[in-house]
Write a protein that holds these residues in place. Structure first.
Motif, PDB file in Angstrom:
ATOM      1  N   ARG A   8      20.593  17.321 -39.775  1.00  0.00           N
ATOM      2  CA  ARG A   8      21.360  17.725 -40.879  1.00  0.00           C
ATOM      3  C   ARG A   8      21.458  16.265 -41.377  1.00  0.00           C
ATOM      4  NH1 ARG A   8      26.465  16.969 -38.213  1.00  0.00           N
ATOM      5  NH2 ARG A   8      25.689  18.380 -36.183  1.00  0.00           N
ATOM      6  N   TYR A   9      20.924  14.733 -40.969  1.00  0.00           N
ATOM      7  CA  TYR A   9      20.710  13.943 -41.670  1.00  0.00           C
ATOM      8  C   TYR A   9      19.424  13.948 -42.647  1.00  0.00           C
ATOM      9  CZ  TYR A   9      24.886  11.564 -38.879  1.00  0.00           C
ATOM     10  OH  TYR A   9      26.412  11.823 -39.425  1.00  0.00           O
ATOM     11  N   SER A  27      16.142   3.300 -52.726  1.00  0.00           N
ATOM     12  CA  SER A  27      15.904   2.469 -51.092  1.00  0.00           C
ATOM     13  C   SER A  27      16.707   3.176 -50.385  1.00  0.00           C
ATOM     14  CB  SER A  27      16.064   0.971 -51.461  1.00  0.00           C
ATOM     15  OG  SER A  27      18.089   0.614 -51.557  1.00  0.00           O
ATOM     16  N   LEU A  28      16.490   3.386 -49.025  1.00  0.00           N
ATOM     17  CA  LEU A  28      17.183   3.274 -47.902  1.00  0.00           C
ATOM     18  C   LEU A  28      19.023   2.709 -47.865  1.00  0.00           C
ATOM     19  CD1 LEU A  28      14.995   3.927 -44.904  1.00  0.00           C
ATOM     20  CD2 LEU A  28      15.631   5.266 -46.758  1.00  0.00           C
ATOM     21  N   VAL A  29      18.996   1.728 -48.422  1.00  0.00           N
ATOM     22  CA  VAL A  29      20.266   0.950 -48.665  1.00  0.00           C
ATOM     23  C   VAL A  29      21.255   1.634 -49.331  1.00  0.00           C
ATOM     24  CG1 VAL A  29      21.760  -0.683 -49.070  1.00  0.00           C
ATOM     25  CG2 VAL A  29      19.799  -0.959 -48.114  1.00  0.00           C
ATOM     26  N   ARG A  34      25.529   6.027 -50.294  1.00  0.00           N
ATOM     27  CA  ARG A  34      25.886   7.244 -50.602  1.00  0.00           C
ATOM     28  C   ARG A  34      26.083   8.311 -49.459  1.00  0.00           C
ATOM     29  NH1 ARG A  34      22.048   7.247 -55.219  1.00  0.00           N
ATOM     30  NH2 ARG A  34      20.994   6.898 -53.243  1.00  0.00           N
ATOM     31  N   GLN A  35      25.664   8.653 -48.316  1.00  0.00           N
ATOM     32  CA  GLN A  35      25.140   9.899 -47.940  1.00  0.00           C
ATOM     33  C   GLN A  35      26.310   9.065 -46.612  1.00  0.00           C
ATOM     34  OE1 GLN A  35      24.968  12.361 -49.559  1.00  0.00           O
ATOM     35  NE2 GLN A  35      23.729  11.454 -51.034  1.00  0.00           N
ATOM     36  N   THR A  36      26.898   7.793 -46.318  1.00  0.00           N
ATOM     37  CA  THR A  36      27.436   6.908 -45.178  1.00  0.00           C
ATOM     38  C   THR A  36      26.808   8.144 -44.178  1.00  0.00           C
ATOM     39  OG1 THR A  36      29.125   8.820 -45.825  1.00  0.00           O
ATOM     40  CG2 THR A  36      29.900   6.971 -45.988  1.00  0.00           C
ATOM     41  N   ILE A  37      25.381   7.342 -43.794  1.00  0.00           N
ATOM     42  CA  ILE A  37      24.891   7.195 -42.702  1.00  0.00           C
ATOM     43  C   ILE A  37      23.696   5.758 -42.654  1.00  0.00           C
ATOM     44  CG2 ILE A  37      22.380   8.366 -41.842  1.00  0.00           C
ATOM     45  CD1 ILE A  37      22.407  10.247 -44.113  1.00  0.00           C
TER      46      ILE A  37
ATOM     47  N   SER B  94      33.822  13.762 -36.702  1.00  0.00           N
ATOM     48  CA  SER B  94      34.672  12.335 -37.704  1.00  0.00           C
ATOM     49  C   SER B  94      34.000  13.050 -39.490  1.00  0.00           C
ATOM     50  CB  SER B  94      34.509  11.075 -37.082  1.00  0.00           C
ATOM     51  OG  SER B  94      33.375  10.425 -37.568  1.00  0.00           O
ATOM     52  N   ALA B  95      32.901  12.682 -39.785  1.00  0.00           N
ATOM     53  CA  ALA B  95      32.108  11.887 -40.954  1.00  0.00           C
ATOM     54  C   ALA B  95      33.103  12.979 -42.448  1.00  0.00           C
ATOM     55  CB  ALA B  95      30.791  11.762 -41.062  1.00  0.00           C
ATOM     56  N   CYS B  96      32.799  14.110 -41.643  1.00  0.00           N
ATOM     57  CA  CYS B  96      32.425  15.394 -42.461  1.00  0.00           C
ATOM     58  C   CYS B  96      32.937  16.566 -42.591  1.00  0.00           C
ATOM     59  CB  CYS B  96      31.280  16.062 -42.628  1.00  0.00           C
ATOM     60  SG  CYS B  96      30.787  17.276 -42.765  1.00  0.00           S
ATOM     61  N   SER B  97      34.477  17.567 -42.636  1.00  0.00           N
ATOM     62  CA  SER B  97      35.218  18.039 -42.504  1.00  0.00           C
ATOM     63  C   SER B  97      35.441  18.971 -43.972  1.00  0.00           C
ATOM     64  CB  SER B  97      36.754  17.640 -41.859  1.00  0.00           C
ATOM     65  OG  SER B  97      37.326  17.501 -43.045  1.00  0.00           O
ATOM     66  N   ASP B  98      36.191  20.528 -43.888  1.00  0.00           N
ATOM     67  CA  ASP B  98      35.861  21.246 -44.859  1.00  0.00           C
ATOM     68  C   ASP B  98      36.774  20.186 -45.738  1.00  0.00           C
ATOM     69  OD1 ASP B  98      34.921  23.255 -44.227  1.00  0.00           O
ATOM     70  OD2 ASP B  98      36.345  24.169 -42.983  1.00  0.00           O
ATOM     71  N   GLU B  99      37.991  19.391 -46.242  1.00  0.00           N
ATOM     72  CA  GLU B  99      38.457  18.251 -46.500  1.00  0.00           C
ATOM     73  C   GLU B  99      37.756  17.831 -47.210  1.00  0.00           C
ATOM     74  OE1 GLU B  99      39.856  18.718 -43.311  1.00  0.00           O
ATOM     75  OE2 GLU B  99      40.693  20.670 -43.819  1.00  0.00           O
ATOM     76  N   THR B 100      36.801  17.008 -46.968  1.00  0.00           N
ATOM     77  CA  THR B 100      36.053  15.635 -47.317  1.00  0.00           C
ATOM     78  C   THR B 100      34.742  16.026 -46.608  1.00  0.00           C
ATOM     79  OG1 THR B 100      36.647  14.767 -44.981  1.00  0.00           O
ATOM     80  CG2 THR B 100      37.828  13.984 -47.006  1.00  0.00           C
ATOM     81  N   PRO B 101      34.154  17.114 -47.451  1.00  0.00           N
ATOM     82  CA  PRO B 101      32.625  17.719 -46.811  1.00  0.00           C
ATOM     83  C   PRO B 101      31.376  16.326 -47.773  1.00  0.00           C
ATOM     84  CG  PRO B 101      33.503  18.666 -49.014  1.00  0.00           C
ATOM     85  CD  PRO B 101      34.277  17.289 -49.336  1.00  0.00           C
ATOM     86  N   CYS B 102      30.466  16.600 -46.790  1.00  0.00           N
ATOM     87  CA  CYS B 102      29.164  15.617 -46.955  1.00  0.00           C
ATOM     88  C   CYS B 102      28.370  16.737 -47.824  1.00  0.00           C
ATOM     89  CB  CYS B 102      28.727  15.343 -45.799  1.00  0.00           C
ATOM     90  SG  CYS B 102      27.645  17.606 -45.403  1.00  0.00           S
ATOM     91  N   LEU B 103      27.660  15.660 -48.591  1.00  0.00           N
ATOM     92  CA  LEU B 103      26.810  16.408 -49.635  1.00  0.00           C
ATOM     93  C   LEU B 103      26.299  18.472 -49.069  1.00  0.00           C
ATOM     94  CD1 LEU B 103      25.546  16.450 -51.905  1.00  0.00           C
ATOM     95  CD2 LEU B 103      23.801  15.242 -51.000  1.00  0.00           C
TER      96      LEU B 103
END
Lengths: 161, 161
Positions: A8-9, A27-29, A34-37, B94-103
């Motif tokens: 997924r990531y 950069s990966l930073v 941005r993607q909180t990974i 925790s990171a991602c749900s229907d409300e606060t979805p990731c990309l």
DNA sequence: CCGATTCCCGAGTAAAATACTCAGGTTTCA
DNA sequence: TGAAACCTGAGTATTTTACTCGGGAATCGG
């Protein structure tokens, strides 16, 4: 049947590159924020993505990553496989193999192939064009301070297909 | 992206019922021997299959299980879900749900739906009719001592789909 | 009625996989 | 030269999987 975070990531990160590494590398930073990974996890993932030839890297300050090919030439399957996410539903243990198959062995092999083909038919470009991703990307850009959002204006917006 | 043994065994076992529990019920001991799946594990699986209304049981000696519906009315998806094999590629943490979805949240939700629909379109009957399964089943019957193989003669043999 | 056979149920557990982190090293830019 | 980035190997807590185990309750044949 689920996907690991690796897969997924990896897709998320590749999408981030497709969106932001248009001109030069990213950069990966940046991706991490941005993607909180987590950064270290991303580094691990990008080892695989690089080994698979999906991304190129630039070392040193101002370095980063960019796609190694056009986004239309990178499929979801490519990314998932690179991220070492097997697309294989079959039983690969002791009980069952191609030689001594269980009753359902053929079924799983067959199904895996169909899923693979499906995932292989979706390119990174297809994903990036989708309405969902476009709006999400805009939000992420706006949230970021000092970053002027640049978008691909696209007439063939779709909802993933 | 892989299947757990739960899902795989559940489908195998259901297929076994479809093939052998035509007239009366079949004991898990039989299924266990034919499909080489541990009896206690099978019992665990059948709790779920029964709870989901896919099989009926007969207790006591000469008891066993049989399909609760016609095999054409049981889909692969039904079995997998009953066996508590989620068909969900999305990130449910925790990171991602229907409300606060990731990309990529929308992508996974969408993909999951398509996979579900696909698996839901394949009935147990479709599987049982496939040439692979027919030949496998014959072998299993012949191997068994004192069991006269009975087959569904079927003109619409196919290779899964 | 007894004992074999079978379904039924809750709980426990070893092994494997996942989802990370950490400590260090190398390259490059300013 | 130092900060920013990529690069690498290895370690590890947590979670999930794939089972097992012990006991109980129905039912059948004799």
């Amino acid at each position: 049947m689920k996907l690991t975070t690796k897969g997924r990531y990896a897709v998320t990160a590749m999408m981030d590159l497709a969106l932001h590494a248009k001109i030069d590398c990213v950069s990966l930073v940046d991706v991490s924020e941005r993607q909180t990974i987590s950064l270290s996890y991303l580094e691990q993932l990008f080892r695989n993505l690089k080994k698979a030839g999906l991304v190129n890297s630039v070392r040193g300050a101002k370095g980063g990553y960019m796609l190694a090919k056009a986004d239309k030439d990178i499929s979801l399957a490519d990314i998932l496989v690179a991220a070492d996410e097997q697309i294989n539903l079959a039983c690969g243990g002791s009980a069952c193999s191609d030689e001594t198959p269980c009753l359902t062995h053929g079924l799983w092999v067959n199904l895996s192939q169909q899923f693979y083909q499906f995932l292989n038919s979706k390119s990174l470009n297809d994903l990036v064009k989708s309405r969902d991703v476009q709006t999400m990307a805009t939000m992420q850009d706006v949230t970021q301070i000092g970053n002027i959002p640049v978008h691909i204006s696209n007439d063939t917006e779709n909802d993933y297909v």
